[in-house]
Design a protein around this motif. Structure first.
Motif, PDB file in Angstrom:
ATOM      1  N   ASP A   1      15.838  12.444  -1.350  1.00 61.79           N
ATOM      2  CA  ASP A   1      15.034  12.043  -2.502  1.00 61.79           C
ATOM      3  C   ASP A   1      13.991  11.049  -2.003  1.00 61.79           C
ATOM      4  O   ASP A   1      14.345  10.025  -1.422  1.00 61.79           O
ATOM      5  N   TYR A   2      12.728  11.349  -2.248  1.00 63.84           N
ATOM      6  CA  TYR A   2      11.659  10.414  -1.860  1.00 63.84           C
ATOM      7  C   TYR A   2      10.738  10.186  -3.048  1.00 63.84           C
ATOM      8  O   TYR A   2      10.396  11.122  -3.784  1.00 63.84           O
ATOM      9  N   SER A   3      10.351   8.937  -3.256  1.00 60.66           N
ATOM     10  CA  SER A   3       9.392   8.629  -4.318  1.00 60.66           C
ATOM     11  C   SER A   3       8.328   7.675  -3.803  1.00 60.66           C
ATOM     12  O   SER A   3       8.619   6.707  -3.098  1.00 60.66           O
ATOM     13  N   LEU A   4       7.091   7.978  -4.150  1.00 61.32           N
ATOM     14  CA  LEU A   4       5.939   7.116  -3.899  1.00 61.32           C
ATOM     15  C   LEU A   4       5.405   6.709  -5.262  1.00 61.32           C
ATOM     16  O   LEU A   4       4.994   7.563  -6.052  1.00 61.32           O
ATOM     17  N   ASN A   5       5.455   5.420  -5.559  1.00 61.81           N
ATOM     18  CA  ASN A   5       5.039   4.917  -6.863  1.00 61.81           C
ATOM     19  C   ASN A   5       3.950   3.858  -6.705  1.00 61.81           C
ATOM     20  O   ASN A   5       4.200   2.780  -6.171  1.00 61.81           O
ATOM     21  N   SER A   6       2.761   4.197  -7.171  1.00 57.63           N
ATOM     22  CA  SER A   6       1.674   3.229  -7.259  1.00 57.63           C
ATOM     23  C   SER A   6       1.508   2.873  -8.727  1.00 57.63           C
ATOM     24  O   SER A   6       1.113   3.710  -9.541  1.00 57.63           O
ATOM     25  N   ALA A   7       1.865   1.632  -9.084  1.00 59.42           N
ATOM     26  CA  ALA A   7       1.776   1.166 -10.474  1.00 59.42           C
ATOM     27  C   ALA A   7       0.832  -0.026 -10.495  1.00 59.42           C
ATOM     28  O   ALA A   7       1.226  -1.149 -10.191  1.00 59.42           O
ATOM     29  N   VAL A   8      -0.413   0.209 -10.832  1.00 59.98           N
ATOM     30  CA  VAL A   8      -1.479  -0.787 -10.675  1.00 59.98           C
ATOM     31  C   VAL A   8      -1.935  -1.297 -12.032  1.00 59.98           C
ATOM     32  O   VAL A   8      -2.270  -0.522 -12.936  1.00 59.98           O
ATOM     33  N   ASN A   9      -1.961  -2.606 -12.156  1.00 65.09           N
ATOM     34  CA  ASN A   9      -2.453  -3.276 -13.361  1.00 65.09           C
ATOM     35  C   ASN A   9      -3.978  -3.197 -13.376  1.00 65.09           C
ATOM     36  O   ASN A   9      -4.654  -3.806 -12.547  1.00 65.09           O
ATOM     37  N   GLN A  10      -4.523  -2.441 -14.311  1.00 64.52           N
ATOM     38  CA  GLN A  10      -5.967  -2.225 -14.352  1.00 64.52           C
ATOM     39  C   GLN A  10      -6.718  -3.337 -15.072  1.00 64.52           C
ATOM     40  O   GLN A  10      -7.884  -3.592 -14.782  1.00 64.52           O
ATOM     41  N   SER A  11      -6.067  -3.990 -16.020  1.00 62.67           N
ATOM     42  CA  SER A  11      -6.790  -4.918 -16.876  1.00 62.67           C
ATOM     43  C   SER A  11      -6.652  -6.372 -16.456  1.00 62.67           C
ATOM     44  O   SER A  11      -7.476  -7.199 -16.832  1.00 62.67           O
TER      45      SER A  11
ATOM     46  N   MET B   1      -0.166   8.766 -14.619  1.00 63.88           N
ATOM     47  CA  MET B   1       0.154   8.273 -15.955  1.00 63.88           C
ATOM     48  C   MET B   1      -0.687   7.038 -16.261  1.00 63.88           C
ATOM     49  O   MET B   1      -0.836   6.158 -15.419  1.00 63.88           O
ATOM     50  N   ASN B   2      -1.226   7.009 -17.461  1.00 65.53           N
ATOM     51  CA  ASN B   2      -1.970   5.844 -17.927  1.00 65.53           C
ATOM     52  C   ASN B   2      -1.231   5.258 -19.124  1.00 65.53           C
ATOM     53  O   ASN B   2      -1.068   5.932 -20.143  1.00 65.53           O
ATOM     54  N   VAL B   3      -0.767   4.021 -18.994  1.00 58.39           N
ATOM     55  CA  VAL B   3      -0.025   3.355 -20.066  1.00 58.39           C
ATOM     56  C   VAL B   3      -0.900   2.248 -20.638  1.00 58.39           C
ATOM     57  O   VAL B   3      -1.318   1.342 -19.915  1.00 58.39           O
ATOM     58  N   ASP B   4      -1.161   2.324 -21.929  1.00 62.21           N
ATOM     59  CA  ASP B   4      -2.053   1.359 -22.592  1.00 62.21           C
ATOM     60  C   ASP B   4      -1.260   0.540 -23.610  1.00 62.21           C
ATOM     61  O   ASP B   4      -0.195   0.929 -24.069  1.00 62.21           O
ATOM     62  N   ASN B   5      -1.810  -0.621 -23.962  1.00 60.42           N
ATOM     63  CA  ASN B   5      -1.173  -1.561 -24.895  1.00 60.42           C
ATOM     64  C   ASN B   5       0.160  -2.092 -24.362  1.00 60.42           C
ATOM     65  O   ASN B   5       1.048  -2.433 -25.151  1.00 60.42           O
ATOM     66  N   TRP B   6       0.313  -2.136 -23.059  1.00 57.81           N
ATOM     67  CA  TRP B   6       1.550  -2.622 -22.430  1.00 57.81           C
ATOM     68  C   TRP B   6       1.828  -4.046 -22.928  1.00 57.81           C
ATOM     69  O   TRP B   6       0.974  -4.917 -22.874  1.00 57.81           O
TER      70      TRP B   6
ATOM     71  N   ASN C   1      -3.118  -2.712 -19.242  1.00 58.40           N
ATOM     72  CA  ASN C   1      -3.326  -1.288 -19.031  1.00 58.40           C
ATOM     73  C   ASN C   1      -2.915  -0.970 -17.594  1.00 58.40           C
ATOM     74  O   ASN C   1      -3.382  -1.617 -16.658  1.00 58.40           O
ATOM     75  N   VAL C   2      -2.033  -0.009 -17.429  1.00 58.13           N
ATOM     76  CA  VAL C   2      -1.469   0.294 -16.115  1.00 58.13           C
ATOM     77  C   VAL C   2      -1.658   1.768 -15.795  1.00 58.13           C
ATOM     78  O   VAL C   2      -1.449   2.632 -16.663  1.00 58.13           O
ATOM     79  N   VAL C   3      -2.061   2.045 -14.580  1.00 61.55           N
ATOM     80  CA  VAL C   3      -2.129   3.417 -14.081  1.00 61.55           C
ATOM     81  C   VAL C   3      -1.008   3.610 -13.072  1.00 61.55           C
ATOM     82  O   VAL C   3      -0.951   2.917 -12.057  1.00 61.55           O
ATOM     83  N   ASN C   4      -0.107   4.537 -13.371  1.00 60.96           N
ATOM     84  CA  ASN C   4       0.988   4.884 -12.482  1.00 60.96           C
ATOM     85  C   ASN C   4       0.713   6.264 -11.909  1.00 60.96           C
ATOM     86  O   ASN C   4       0.474   7.219 -12.654  1.00 60.96           O
ATOM     87  N   GLN C   5       0.749   6.366 -10.600  1.00 59.77           N
ATOM     88  CA  GLN C   5       0.611   7.668  -9.970  1.00 59.77           C
ATOM     89  C   GLN C   5       1.432   7.691  -8.693  1.00 59.77           C
ATOM     90  O   GLN C   5       1.752   6.651  -8.112  1.00 59.77           O
TER      91      GLN C   5
ATOM     92  N   ARG D   1       9.218   6.203 -12.154  1.00 58.20           N
ATOM     93  CA  ARG D   1       7.790   6.407 -11.939  1.00 58.20           C
ATOM     94  C   ARG D   1       6.991   5.121 -12.131  1.00 58.20           C
ATOM     95  O   ARG D   1       5.865   5.137 -12.648  1.00 58.20           O
ATOM     96  N   GLY D   2       7.592   3.993 -11.730  1.00 58.53           N
ATOM     97  CA  GLY D   2       6.878   2.726 -11.734  1.00 58.53           C
ATOM     98  C   GLY D   2       6.784   2.050 -13.077  1.00 58.53           C
ATOM     99  O   GLY D   2       6.086   1.037 -13.212  1.00 58.53           O
TER     100      GLY D   2
END
Length: 628
Positions: free
Chosen positions: A507-517, A459-464, A481-485, A92-93
């Motif tokens: 099996d198909y996956s679409l992963n957008s993992a964007v650095n927000q900060s 998904m929102n991942v903080d303190n990466w 800070n990254v938002v994965n969707q 999931r990115g």
């Protein structure tokens, strides 16, 4: 060198070294004596997907590493540094350190690096692979932000004797040997497994780092691996049992250099793992007590890096009624790291609880809670809530709505905090908030059956944590800070006609993992896709089985990956086709097994998973497994 000689050498060298299923669980749980871990995975995971890889397929892939298996049998993306080299998983990115790996319930992510190298976990070390997609920190603890992978060893009572011999021969000097023997009676079962893997990896490649892009042959990428696995299970009485698992593994490899480089690095990985489980399984109550140890030594050139984890835990699983089940437990971990630049140890205590509520046969709700005390201080509290609702059921169709809301976390690694120079003792735990919703359907129409599963996750991942350049060295910081969707889609269909069976898997996956900060000091990375996270990946496999023969053809398409955080450098997408033919034989019940011939990268595609890391072209493999 023979397999037995290799085993003797491995033991001697060790001594010389320094010190959620889509189906609701039954109201009355029928516990297998040796599958306590597998039961727990799905029982309290309503709203999430726990995928079990096909056991027969795993037997045919004997000689493969866990990384190769996941690449071959799922649509997950693995960062490969070359064949047989470091292989890390991204779900999931997320990063490699955001996915937890367990062997018979024992966490085996490196405490110093915070991740696992999937290339050094051969199939000879376990029998089953289960993949938990999505945030699962409330169930499993640290690292399970993107998901988790669970390896287990299964034994059966009253199975008699079985001797299995397997070999695999392939291109570029690949040779695998394996011998296993198992026995099971009413009270006692055991399995002994010895394996040896060897690969020269002398494939040809185009050197894009040299003028004129000359074709060269890889000369520094040999891999040699040997191991011993011992599994025991003892039935004390009708409700009590003991299970023990032991795994010795050593892996020696020449580190494949970057294109244009002439380095001659070597690495040796040695692992000792052991787990002992006691289970008391009554009618409504299951009590388990577990202790385990994982000792890993990595020698890179002449630098020794050793980590050790000792785990003690107990859990109580109780069914109050057909509508209510609960699991409560405590786990203590002692971790010690003796690395090239530091010597540290730490303690962890985890309290966890999970509850299932089924108000009806069509609705199930799971709630999990976990609190970890790390060196006397509480890390972020980790709850999770999931639900599954079968809103339409008939003799043909079953439609189900799934949802989950969960928090997860990751403790900073030993290297992140203590490596000299650059370690930062003041780092905060990485934490995430994850949401997902999905729809599943199953249908069975006479000879035709199929399953679909579509999931949207956010998904929102903080303190990466990142290592960033300072004046004279790099230092670990909480900066990202990254938002994965994205979307996950799984399809499995089958059609039977006489002795023929056609199946299709997608099996198909679409992963957008964007650095927000934006990374510290680099505003150009803000709002950009993370490096080496393909937005699109699709795996399609078709199978045709007629009697003992099975033909398959598979395609893996991986989208472009950005190399840099500002997304200015891109690696091209690539498409790989594989095919194979297997034959299962049984001679009068006395001699049975399977043999197969496989062609990988049929069209000889020149590709790179990671920049300047060459990968092999067309190659072939022949395998034979015999059971006596």
């Amino acid at each position: 060198m023979s397999l037995i000689a290799c085993l003797v050498f491995m033991i001697a060298s060790w001594q010389s070294e320094p010190d959620s299923s889509s189906v609701f669980p039954q109201d009355t749980l029928e516990l297998s004596q040796v599958e306590v871990q597998a039961v727990a995975l799905k029982k309290y995971a309503f709203g999430q997907y726990v995928r079990s890889l096909d056991k027969n397929r795993l037997e045919q892939l004997s000689g493969y590493s866990l990384g190769e298996v996941l690449q071959q049998e799922t649509g997950l993306f693995l960062r490969q540094y070359g064949p047989g080299m470091l292989n890390s998983l991204s779900m999931r990115g997320t990063s490699a350190g955001h996915n937890a790996l367990f062997w018979n319930g024992l966490p085996v992510n490196s405490p110093s690096l915070g991740q696992a190298d999937y290339s050094i976990f051969p199939l000879g070390g376990f029998d089953a692979v289960n993949i938990h997609y999505g945030s699962s920190g409330a169930l499993y603890g640290t690292d399970a932000i993107g998901g988790s992978v669970h390896l287990s060893s299964n034994l059966g009572f009253n199975t008699g004797n079985e001797l299995k011999v397997g070999t695999l021969v392939g291109s570029f000097g690949r040779w695998h040997q394996q011998v296993s023997y198992r026995q099971g009676n009413e009270k006692f079962a055991f399995k002994t497994n010895l394996y040896r893997n060897y690969t020269v990896n002398n494939f040809t490649y185009k050197d894009y780092a040299s003028p004129g892009t000359p074709e060269k042959r890889q000369e520094h990428a040999k891999v040699s691996q040997i191991g011993w696995v011992q599994d025991f299970s003892y039935k004390i009485n009708s409700v009590q049992s003991l299970k023990a698992n032991l795994w010795l593994n050593t892996n020696d490899r020449q580190i494949q250099p970057l294109l244009g480089s002439s380095t001659n690095d070597v690495q040796e990985d040695r692992s000792f793992r052991a787990v002992i489980d006691y289970t008391h399984a009554g009618e409504n109550l299951i009590w388990t007590a577990t202790t385990g140890i994982s000792n890993d030594l990595m020698v890179f050139n002449s630098d020794n890096n050793q980590t050790r984890l000792i785990l003690i835990g107990t859990a109580l699983d109780y069914s109050f009624s057909p509508k209510w089940q609960t699991l409560a437990g405590i786990r203590y971990s002692h971790i010690k790291g003796r690395l090239a630049t530091y010597d540290r140890q730490e303690q962890r205590i985890e309290l966890y609880q999970a509850t299932n509520f089924k108000p009806s046969q069509n609705l199930g709700i799971s709630m999990q809670l976990r609190q970890l005390i790390h060196e006397g201080e509480a890390v972020p509290f980790t709850p999770s809530l999931g639900a599954e609702w079968s809103f339409f059921k008939s003799t043909v169709w079953n439609w189900q709505l799934i949802s989950n809301l969960s928090k997860s976390f990751k403790i900073p690694t030993l290297n992140d905090r203590f490596w000299e120079p650059g370690g930062n003792p003041n780092l905060k735990p990485e934490k995430s908030l994850s949401k997902e919703i999905g729809l599943t359907s199953k249908a069975h129409l006479s000879a035709l059956s199929f399953e679909n599963r579509l999931t949207y996750f956010h998904m929102n991942v903080d303190n990466w944590i990142l290592w960033l350049p300072q004046s004279t060295y790099w230092q670990a910081e909480n900066v990202r800070n990254v938002v994965n969707q994205g979307l996950e889609y799984f399809f499995k269909g089958g059609f039977e006609q006489g002795n023929k069976r056609w199946t299709l898997h997608v099996d198909y996956s679409l992963n957008s993992a964007v650095n927000q900060s934006g990374d510290f000091g680099n505003s150009l990375s803000q709002g950009k896709q993370l490096p080496y996270v393909p937005k699109h990946k699709i795996r399609t496999q078709g199978n045709l089985q007629k009697g003992p023969y099975k033909l398959y053809i598979q395609n893996q398409w991986t989208g472009e990956r950005f190399v840099t955080t500002d997304n200015q450098t891109v690696l091209a997408a690539y498409s790989l086709w594989d095919s194979g033919l297997t034959y299962a034989f049984d001679w009068k019940g006395k001699l049975k097994g399977n043999l197969g011939f496989h062609t990988n990268n049929i069209f000889n595609v020149d590709y790179q998973v990671l920049r300047l890391r060459s990968m092999p072209g067309r190659n072939f493999q022949f395998n034979l497994n015999v059971v006596l």
